[in-house]
Write a protein that holds these residues in place. Sequence first.
Motif, short mmCIF file in Angstrom:
data_model
loop_
_atom_site.label_atom_id
_atom_site.label_comp_id
_atom_site.label_asym_id
_atom_site.label_seq_id
_atom_site.Cartn_x
_atom_site.Cartn_y
_atom_site.Cartn_z
N MET A 1 9.63 1.69 6.33
CA MET A 1 8.63 0.82 5.71
C MET A 1 8.94 -0.67 5.95
O MET A 1 8.03 -1.45 6.20
N VAL A 2 10.20 -1.05 5.83
CA VAL A 2 10.55 -2.47 5.90
C VAL A 2 10.78 -2.96 7.32
O VAL A 2 11.00 -4.15 7.53
N GLN A 3 10.74 -2.07 8.29
CA GLN A 3 10.99 -2.44 9.67
C GLN A 3 10.12 -3.61 10.13
O GLN A 3 10.62 -4.54 10.77
N PRO A 4 8.81 -3.64 9.82
CA PRO A 4 7.97 -4.76 10.28
C PRO A 4 8.37 -6.11 9.72
O PRO A 4 8.01 -7.15 10.28
N LEU A 5 9.11 -6.14 8.61
CA LEU A 5 9.52 -7.41 8.01
C LEU A 5 10.65 -8.09 8.78
O LEU A 5 10.81 -9.31 8.72
N LYS B 1 0.82 -1.20 0.00
CA LYS B 1 0.00 0.00 0.00
C LYS B 1 0.86 1.26 0.00
O LYS B 1 0.54 2.25 -0.64
N GLN B 2 1.97 1.20 0.71
CA GLN B 2 2.84 2.36 0.80
C GLN B 2 3.66 2.56 -0.46
O GLN B 2 3.81 3.68 -0.96
N VAL B 3 4.20 1.46 -1.02
CA VAL B 3 5.09 1.59 -2.18
C VAL B 3 4.31 1.94 -3.45
O VAL B 3 4.88 2.48 -4.41
N ARG C 1 22.00 2.17 6.69
CA ARG C 1 22.14 3.62 6.50
C ARG C 1 23.52 4.00 5.96
O ARG C 1 23.68 5.04 5.33
N ALA C 2 24.52 3.16 6.21
CA ALA C 2 25.88 3.47 5.77
C ALA C 2 26.14 3.08 4.32
O ALA C 2 27.10 3.55 3.71
N ALA C 3 25.27 2.22 3.75
CA ALA C 3 25.49 1.75 2.38
C ALA C 3 25.54 2.91 1.39
O ALA C 3 24.68 3.79 1.39
N ASN D 1 17.04 3.84 -0.79
CA ASN D 1 18.11 4.37 0.06
C ASN D 1 17.62 5.47 1.00
O ASN D 1 18.42 6.15 1.64
N SER D 2 16.31 5.64 1.09
CA SER D 2 15.75 6.72 1.90
C SER D 2 15.38 6.23 3.31
O SER D 2 15.20 5.04 3.56
N GLU D 3 15.25 7.17 4.22
CA GLU D 3 14.80 6.85 5.57
C GLU D 3 13.36 6.33 5.53
O GLU D 3 12.96 5.52 6.37
N GLU D 4 12.57 6.80 4.55
CA GLU D 4 11.20 6.31 4.41
C GLU D 4 11.19 4.81 4.19
O GLU D 4 10.39 4.08 4.78
N HIS D 5 12.10 4.32 3.35
CA HIS D 5 12.17 2.88 3.08
C HIS D 5 12.61 2.12 4.33
O HIS D 5 12.10 1.04 4.62
#
Length: 362
Positions: A104-108, A57-59, A250-252, A97-101
């Motif tokens: 988003m993927v944190q629940p996975l 839904k977000q993507v 975040r460092a990538a 590469n964004s903080e939004e992403h």
Amino acid sequence: MTTTSERLSEKEKLTREVSKRVSQSVFDGSRLRVVLLVDVYDGAQQQFLEAYEQLCKQVASVPGHVSDQLCQSIENPSQWLITSEWESAPPFLTWVNSEEHVRMVQPLHSCVRDTRSLRFHIVRETGGAAQAQSAERRLQAHPRIGDGVIRHALTFTVKPGSEKKVAKILADYSSPEARVDDTTRLCRTSLFMHGNRVVRAIEVRGDLLAALRHVARQPEVRAVEEAINPYLEQERDLNDQESARMFFTRAALPAVHHVSTEDQSEGRRQALYYPARPGRGMRLAELIAQTDSAAADDAGSPVLRSTVFQRDDVVVRLVDMRGDREAEVLPRDSRSAAEVRELLDAEVARMDLITDRRSPGA
């Protein structure tokens, strides 16, 4: 979404498409296929599905996203495949590469044992007549001729005032074992600093993910990482899987363009840091890539090879130069130089080389 690559003239497109010196680039303007291989914990399939539905839904509203599919293995129910199609690589990379992403993927993370992400430009496809006639479905006209080396970088900042201590720690360590397995080998590691920003660029022949995991397990590297922990601006706990994962996510600093001349001499390695204005990092990286591609086709240019790395507003140009020549900061073309200046948030900085190591036989 119209990318900068689409606004090139047909002549410029043709020139860049047929250049055999460019072995890697996200700026072709062709469609992108992203493949994510996922290994889900036993019993966590329903949790994974719910997290995926929220992510979908977000993507769906992310610029450049076209479609996605979720597939489950017919042999192993714990193995899943997520594929997505994007109008081109730049909008996908801007998002992933964004903080939004990251949010988003944190629940996975709590239901996934392992993931592997692969990104491909679409070169050829078979479809119906309507699909073939669609002007929106752009294909990469020519396959890239690579050199078998994968380039990647990490960047992070340390606490102001700790720069000299960190530089000494990062310079004084034993190199890890270069051989990862029968198919993967570490080739080169170059580490630069400017102010409190650190950039570590690595070159790998084989499997990048296997190489990164191999390096993380090496006692020499682990000791260095622990030693710099107190000085990092972003805190991390290497004994906490989630903390380490978030730090390295975040460092990538992915490579978005690589070009090399036919001259295989080593040259002198330099790194330049281009701090971009908010939201303009990808365009800035593209302009630098265009400049170095043109230099590689110029027999009189001192540029031997160049890799452009970009994430968010951080753009780093790693360049090998003939002799003692210094890499030019701005494009020679006045129009391109003016646009680069407009995209910069601060002056371009020549980074200090801390260490540059090649593995034997690389």
